[in-house]
Design a protein around this motif. Structure first.
Motif, PDB file in Angstrom:
ATOM      1  N   THR A 222       5.521  71.824  19.765  1.00  0.00           N
ATOM      2  CA  THR A 222       6.807  72.321  20.271  1.00  0.00           C
ATOM      3  C   THR A 222       7.637  71.190  20.874  1.00  0.00           C
ATOM      4  N   ILE A 223       6.985  70.341  21.684  1.00  0.00           N
ATOM      5  CA  ILE A 223       7.702  69.236  22.320  1.00  0.00           C
ATOM      6  C   ILE A 223       8.166  68.213  21.277  1.00  0.00           C
ATOM      7  N   PHE A 224       7.293  67.918  20.337  1.00  0.00           N
ATOM      8  CA  PHE A 224       7.642  66.938  19.315  1.00  0.00           C
ATOM      9  C   PHE A 224       8.810  67.419  18.464  1.00  0.00           C
ATOM     10  N   ARG A 225       8.816  68.691  18.097  1.00  0.00           N
ATOM     11  CA  ARG A 225       9.923  69.229  17.304  1.00  0.00           C
ATOM     12  C   ARG A 225      11.235  69.167  18.085  1.00  0.00           C
ATOM     13  N   LEU A 226      11.176  69.433  19.384  1.00  0.00           N
ATOM     14  CA  LEU A 226      12.392  69.343  20.201  1.00  0.00           C
ATOM     15  C   LEU A 226      12.938  67.919  20.192  1.00  0.00           C
ATOM     16  N   GLN A 230      16.553  66.800  18.620  1.00  0.00           N
ATOM     17  CA  GLN A 230      17.586  66.166  19.444  1.00  0.00           C
ATOM     18  C   GLN A 230      17.968  64.799  18.895  1.00  0.00           C
ATOM     19  N   GLY A 231      16.999  64.055  18.380  1.00  0.00           N
ATOM     20  CA  GLY A 231      17.284  62.748  17.802  1.00  0.00           C
ATOM     21  C   GLY A 231      17.633  61.681  18.812  1.00  0.00           C
ATOM     22  N   CYS A 232      17.293  61.905  20.087  1.00  0.00           N
ATOM     23  CA  CYS A 232      17.587  60.929  21.138  1.00  0.00           C
ATOM     24  C   CYS A 232      16.604  61.140  22.289  1.00  0.00           C
ATOM     25  N   ALA A 233      16.714  60.295  23.294  1.00  0.00           N
ATOM     26  CA  ALA A 233      15.844  60.431  24.462  1.00  0.00           C
ATOM     27  C   ALA A 233      16.216  61.688  25.260  1.00  0.00           C
ATOM     28  N   ILE A 239      13.109  68.991  28.894  1.00  0.00           N
ATOM     29  CA  ILE A 239      12.043  69.457  27.997  1.00  0.00           C
ATOM     30  C   ILE A 239      11.354  70.683  28.587  1.00  0.00           C
ATOM     31  N   ILE A 240      11.090  70.648  29.899  1.00  0.00           N
ATOM     32  CA  ILE A 240      10.434  71.789  30.562  1.00  0.00           C
ATOM     33  C   ILE A 240      11.305  73.032  30.482  1.00  0.00           C
ATOM     34  N   ASP A 241      12.606  72.870  30.747  1.00  0.00           N
ATOM     35  CA  ASP A 241      13.513  74.034  30.724  1.00  0.00           C
ATOM     36  C   ASP A 241      13.675  74.587  29.317  1.00  0.00           C
ATOM     37  N   THR A 242      13.720  73.717  28.310  1.00  0.00           N
ATOM     38  CA  THR A 242      13.966  74.170  26.937  1.00  0.00           C
ATOM     39  C   THR A 242      12.729  74.814  26.327  1.00  0.00           C
ATOM     40  N   THR A 243      11.560  74.199  26.530  1.00  0.00           N
ATOM     41  CA  THR A 243      10.331  74.712  25.914  1.00  0.00           C
ATOM     42  C   THR A 243       9.664  75.825  26.716  1.00  0.00           C
TER      43      THR A 243
END
Length: 258
Positions: A222-226, A230-233, A239-243
Motif C-alpha cells: 500500500t505504501i509503495f503504491r502510494l 505520487q511520483g515524488c517525495a 503517508i499515515i493520513d492517506t493509507t
C-alpha cells in the motif's frame, strides 16, 4: 538490415590544406600529383580488399603434392578444384552482401509485441482485431518510444481480418481512445499515437509492486503504491493520513523498504 557499401571520399579542400602544410616542410624532392590522379588513388582498392578473394585451397594443394600415393594425379585434381574454387569465390565476392543487426528496430518490435500482448487480457470482446491492426499499421520506426498509425492504414489492416466487416470508423476511434491512444494529424490524414513508455513503466511498476507485496506484506504494498502514484517525495505524516495505517507500522515498513 543490409550494410551500406563504403564509398570512396575525396575532399579537394582538405587536400589543398595538407599540400600547403607540406610546402612549409623543406624536402629534396616531392612528387606532385594532379587532381585526377588523387581521385583515382582514393578510389583504388586497398591491398586487403584486392587480395581477399584468394582462396585457402592453395595450402591444401601443396600438401597434396607431398602425398606418396598418386602424387601427379592428386596434384592435377587439386589444380582443377582450385580453378573451380577460384571462379566460385570470385562470383561470391562480386555478389556478396554484408548484413548487420539493427538493435534499435529489434527492441522496438519487442516493445510493440510486449505492449500488445500485455493489454490483450484486459480488452473487451471484439476489440482485439482493432488493437492488432493499430500495431500492424505503424507508419515509421524512427521514434522507438511510440507507435503512430493512420486511420486509413488501420482500416486497411482491419479489413484483412475475419469478422471485422461490420466495424465502423466511429467504433474503431472509440476503441482506440479507450485504449489511451491520442489523436494526431499526419500527411495521410488523422492518425493515432500510443506511448509505449507509459505502458512499459506501468508494467514495470506492477512487477515491482508484486515483489514488494510478496516479500514485505500488504502494508508495504500500500505504501509503495502510494509513493509510485505520487511520483515524488511524500512526508511520513501524509503517508499515515492517506493509507490510514498505524504510525509505528508505517515507520517500521519504511525502514524495511529503505
Amino acid at each position: 538490415e543490409r550494410c551500406p557499401k563504403a564509398e570512396p571520399h575525396f575532399n579537394p579542400q582538405e587536400d589543398e590544406q595538407s599540400t600547403a602544410a607540406r610546402r612549409r616542410v623543406p624536402k629534396t624532392a616531392e612528387e606532385v600529383l594532379s587532381l585526377e590522379q588523387k581521385v583515382v588513388n582514393t578510389a583504388t582498392l586497398s591491398d586487403p580488399e584486392r587480395f581477399s578473394e584468394i582462396p585457402y585451397s592453395m595450402e591444401d594443394a601443396s600438401k597434396t603434392n607431398d602425398c606418396p600415393h598418386n602424387a601427379v594425379a592428386g596434384a592435377k585434381r587439386k589444380h582443377g578444384a582450385f580453378e573451380v574454387d577460384e571462379e566460385l569465390n570470385s562470383t561470391i565476392a562480386e555478389n556478396e552482401v554484408l548484413w548487420r543487426v539493427n538493435f534499435e528496430k529489434f527492441i522496438f518490435c519487442l516493445k510493440k509485441k510486449f505492449c500488445a500482448d500485455r493489454k490483450k487480457p484486459k480488452l473487451k470482446v471484439g476489440t482485439h482485431p482493432i488493437w492488432e491492426s493499430f500495431f500492424e499499421a505503424n507508419l515509421t520506426d524512427k521514434d522507438t518510444n511510440s507507435v503512430t498509425s493512420s486511420t486509413n492504414g488501420i482500416l486497411e489492416k482491419l479489413g484483412q481480418k475475419e469478422g471485422t466487416a461490420a466495424m465502423t470508423v466511429d467504433h474503431m476511434k472509440k476503441v482506440l481512445e479507450d485504449l489511451q491512444c491520442s489523436t494526431t494529424s499526419s500527411e495521410d490524414g488523422e492518425a493515432f499515437t500510443f506511448d509505449l513508455r507509459k505502458m512499459v513503466e506501468a508494467c514495470r511498476n506492477e512487477e515491482i509492486e508484486s515483489l514488494v507485496k510478496k516479500k514485505y506484506g500488504q502494508e508495504a504494498f500500500t505504501i509503495f503504491r502510494l509513493l509510485v502514484t505520487q511520483g515524488c517525495a511524500v512526508e511520513t505524516d501524509q503517508i499515515i493520513d492517506t493509507t490510514i495505517l498505524d504510525k509505528q507500522i508505517v515507520h517500521s515498513t519504511l525502514y524495511k523498504l529503505w
